[in-house]
Design an enzyme around this catalytic site. Sequence first.
Site, PDB file in Angstrom:
ATOM      1  N   THR A   1       0.777  -1.161  -0.116  1.00  0.00           N
ATOM      2  CA  THR A   1       0.010   0.035  -0.174  1.00  0.00           C
ATOM      3  C   THR A   1       0.832   1.261   0.220  1.00  0.00           C
ATOM      4  OG1 THR A   1      -1.584  -1.060   1.083  1.00  0.00           O
ATOM      5  CG2 THR A   1      -1.986   1.259   1.327  1.00  0.00           C
TER       6      THR A   1
ATOM      7  N   PRO B   1       0.617   5.804  -0.562  1.00  0.00           N
ATOM      8  CA  PRO B   1      -0.361   7.097  -0.115  1.00  0.00           C
ATOM      9  C   PRO B   1      -1.588   7.184  -1.403  1.00  0.00           C
ATOM     10  CG  PRO B   1       1.714   7.788   0.282  1.00  0.00           C
ATOM     11  CD  PRO B   1       1.651   6.424  -0.265  1.00  0.00           C
TER      12      PRO B   1
ATOM     13  N   TRP C   1       0.699   2.497   6.202  1.00  0.00           N
ATOM     14  CA  TRP C   1       0.147   1.564   6.781  1.00  0.00           C
ATOM     15  C   TRP C   1       0.590   0.038   6.734  1.00  0.00           C
ATOM     16  CZ3 TRP C   1      -3.964   4.323   3.504  1.00  0.00           C
ATOM     17  CH2 TRP C   1      -4.596   5.308   4.308  1.00  0.00           C
TER      18      TRP C   1
ATOM     19  N   GLU D   1      -6.648  -5.272   4.319  1.00  0.00           N
ATOM     20  CA  GLU D   1      -6.062  -6.071   3.431  1.00  0.00           C
ATOM     21  C   GLU D   1      -7.356  -6.515   2.203  1.00  0.00           C
ATOM     22  OE1 GLU D   1      -3.690  -9.221   6.145  1.00  0.00           O
ATOM     23  OE2 GLU D   1      -4.371  -9.747   4.369  1.00  0.00           O
TER      24      GLU D   1
ATOM     25  N   THR E   1     -10.829  -3.611   1.198  1.00  0.00           N
ATOM     26  CA  THR E   1     -11.977  -3.363   1.921  1.00  0.00           C
ATOM     27  C   THR E   1     -13.241  -4.207   1.286  1.00  0.00           C
ATOM     28  OG1 THR E   1     -12.516  -2.226  -0.429  1.00  0.00           O
ATOM     29  CG2 THR E   1     -11.505  -0.920   1.192  1.00  0.00           C
TER      30      THR E   1
HETATM   31  N1  COS Z   1      -3.600 -14.204  -8.029  1.00  0.00           N
HETATM   32  C1  COS Z   1      -3.038 -14.229  -9.354  1.00  0.00           C
HETATM   33  N2  COS Z   1      -3.125 -13.353 -10.200  1.00  0.00           N
HETATM   34  C2  COS Z   1      -4.009 -12.225 -10.209  1.00  0.00           C
HETATM   35  C3  COS Z   1      -4.838 -12.208  -9.048  1.00  0.00           C
HETATM   36  C4  COS Z   1      -4.787 -13.214  -7.969  1.00  0.00           C
HETATM   37  N3  COS Z   1      -5.577 -13.062  -6.910  1.00  0.00           N
HETATM   38  N4  COS Z   1      -5.507 -11.058  -9.009  1.00  0.00           N
HETATM   39  C5  COS Z   1      -5.175 -10.438 -10.296  1.00  0.00           C
HETATM   40  N5  COS Z   1      -4.255 -11.204 -10.943  1.00  0.00           N
HETATM   41  C6  COS Z   1      -3.373 -11.042 -12.062  1.00  0.00           C
HETATM   42  C7  COS Z   1      -4.540 -10.898 -13.310  1.00  0.00           C
HETATM   43  O1  COS Z   1      -4.692 -12.227 -13.865  1.00  0.00           O
HETATM   44  C8  COS Z   1      -3.686  -9.836 -14.360  1.00  0.00           C
HETATM   45  O2  COS Z   1      -2.719 -10.834 -15.023  1.00  0.00           O
HETATM   46  P1  COS Z   1      -2.466 -10.432 -16.541  1.00  0.00           P
HETATM   47  O3  COS Z   1      -1.977  -8.952 -16.682  1.00  0.00           O
HETATM   48  O4  COS Z   1      -1.449 -11.613 -16.668  1.00  0.00           O
HETATM   49  O5  COS Z   1      -3.828 -10.573 -17.259  1.00  0.00           O
HETATM   50  C9  COS Z   1      -3.049  -9.067 -13.472  1.00  0.00           C
HETATM   51  O6  COS Z   1      -3.050  -9.569 -12.167  1.00  0.00           O
HETATM   52  C10 COS Z   1      -3.795  -7.705 -13.204  1.00  0.00           C
HETATM   53  O7  COS Z   1      -5.120  -8.089 -12.756  1.00  0.00           O
HETATM   54  P2  COS Z   1      -6.597  -6.948 -12.802  1.00  0.00           P
HETATM   55  O8  COS Z   1      -6.663  -6.467 -14.145  1.00  0.00           O
HETATM   56  O9  COS Z   1      -7.542  -7.979 -12.320  1.00  0.00           O
HETATM   57  O10 COS Z   1      -6.040  -5.973 -11.889  1.00  0.00           O
HETATM   58  P3  COS Z   1      -6.772  -4.841 -11.263  1.00  0.00           P
HETATM   59  O11 COS Z   1      -6.040  -3.627 -11.348  1.00  0.00           O
HETATM   60  O12 COS Z   1      -8.026  -4.820 -11.879  1.00  0.00           O
HETATM   61  O13 COS Z   1      -7.012  -5.105  -9.723  1.00  0.00           O
HETATM   62  C11 COS Z   1      -7.965  -5.992  -7.539  1.00  0.00           C
HETATM   63  C12 COS Z   1      -7.714  -6.207  -9.203  1.00  0.00           C
HETATM   64  C13 COS Z   1      -8.739  -5.044  -7.543  1.00  0.00           C
HETATM   65  C14 COS Z   1      -8.400  -7.411  -7.206  1.00  0.00           C
HETATM   66  C15 COS Z   1      -6.434  -5.565  -6.963  1.00  0.00           C
HETATM   67  O14 COS Z   1      -5.875  -4.426  -7.248  1.00  0.00           O
HETATM   68  C16 COS Z   1      -6.874  -5.761  -5.430  1.00  0.00           C
HETATM   69  O15 COS Z   1      -7.040  -6.909  -4.707  1.00  0.00           O
HETATM   70  N6  COS Z   1      -7.074  -4.594  -4.663  1.00  0.00           N
HETATM   71  C17 COS Z   1      -6.881  -4.508  -3.292  1.00  0.00           C
HETATM   72  C18 COS Z   1      -5.624  -4.443  -2.665  1.00  0.00           C
HETATM   73  C19 COS Z   1      -5.511  -4.680  -1.375  1.00  0.00           C
HETATM   74  O16 COS Z   1      -6.127  -5.562  -0.666  1.00  0.00           O
HETATM   75  N7  COS Z   1      -4.879  -3.715  -0.709  1.00  0.00           N
HETATM   76  C20 COS Z   1      -4.926  -3.847   0.873  1.00  0.00           C
HETATM   77  C21 COS Z   1      -3.566  -4.227   1.065  1.00  0.00           C
HETATM   78  S1  COS Z   1      -3.202  -4.167   2.868  1.00  0.00           S
HETATM   79  S2  COS Z   1      -1.955  -5.654   3.290  1.00  0.00           S
END
Ligand code: COS
Length: 386
Positions: A128, A130, A160, A370, A372
Amino acid sequence: MSYEFEDNEELSLMRHSVRQFAENEIAPKARELDEKEEFSIELTRQMGALGLFGTVVPAEYGGQGMDYISYVVAVEELARVDGSQAATIAAHNSLGAAPLYYYGNEEQKRKYLPSLCTGEGLWAFGLTEPEAGSDAQASKTTAVFDEAKQEWVINGSKLWITNSASVLTKGITVQAVTGRLANGRPELSCFIVPAGTPGLTARAMHGKMMWRASNTGELYFDNVRVPAKNMLGSRGQGFKMMMETLDNGRLSIAAMGLGLAKGALAMTLKYAKERRTFGKPIAEHQAVGFKLAEMATRIEAAESMLYKAAWLKQNHKPFQKLAAMAKLYCSEVAEYCAREGQQTFGGYGLMKEYPIERFYRDAALLRIGEGTSEIQRLVISRYIGC
Ligand code: COS
């Protein structure tokens, strides 16, 4: 498919020993640590001595070689008493040690893992920033390769980051932009950055509403140099590794929700049997009895969902959809139980003397950290084909 709903003997023993530890060692200190916003080195070391570090890391790297269900139960039992200590364990194991084990090469595993399996060392997960929270690909932290010195030079910041700014922190796994892909998206890679590397500043963050006794840091990278061999996994695979790590991490956050909900129910039930109004214990008033019944029912559903998700993970079956569902649902059940518990305590529930007050605040993190609740719904909606 078959999975057990009863703890076997080994799991039962482990649950018992973590519960005893949480009730005897953590409970008496939790309020003061929360009030002072103090990370406890002593409790962290004790949790290490109890075998709660390197839980899923095999013995050959110094770990406990626990199965996933046992790990989830251990986190649940800590969270039943205190969210902060549970957070230290969940973040260290799922986000700190696990990626080093899953993606590290042999040399990296042998070098870093043993010291992270004892309680003497913490490892953090630097994703994460900013301006990159839910949109985790929006990292602005960069890593540029210095050919002459065969080193990566990292610049940027992280925010964070649990366990990243304590005296026990040994290092951080950092996601950084290492280039641009043909489709215009950032190329993201991960780096092992040991604590104390010149140019790295780690500051403990204060003023948190919840998990006040867990260590949360903000990190600044000012021309931080790490050798080429400190790349974790391969170049460009950073985002996938981070996403897979979060898939696993959701199980332990769900366990924190389940534990918090169970703890809230237990303390509310006890209070409701002792507190009397209108000539009888409030538990005997239907308004309160129904609250307790609803809490217990939701906890049953949350437990089944989480244990099934952990069972799927443990048996190498697709678990990601259920992990997101469990994280979402257990967080909501935790918040529900903390709120309804506090309502049952009435005015006392607003006082720090009663742990339900702390549980009410700690529950808020679970629907934000981790990933939302909105991100969990996004992930689930993708799995069901939206
Ligand atoms: N496992 C393996 N690969 C993954 C995956 C997973 N769980 N999620 C996404 N990917 C891969 C996709 O397959 C894609 O691969 P290709 O480029 O080869 O096609 C790539 O990563 C990008 O995926 P996507 O386009 O789905 O990414 P997005 O930018 O749309 O983001 C979310 C997806 C929203 C699910 C992601 O950004 C996310 O989880 N955000 C929250 C982050 C979080 O939890 N932060 C808090 C951390 S506190 S420790």
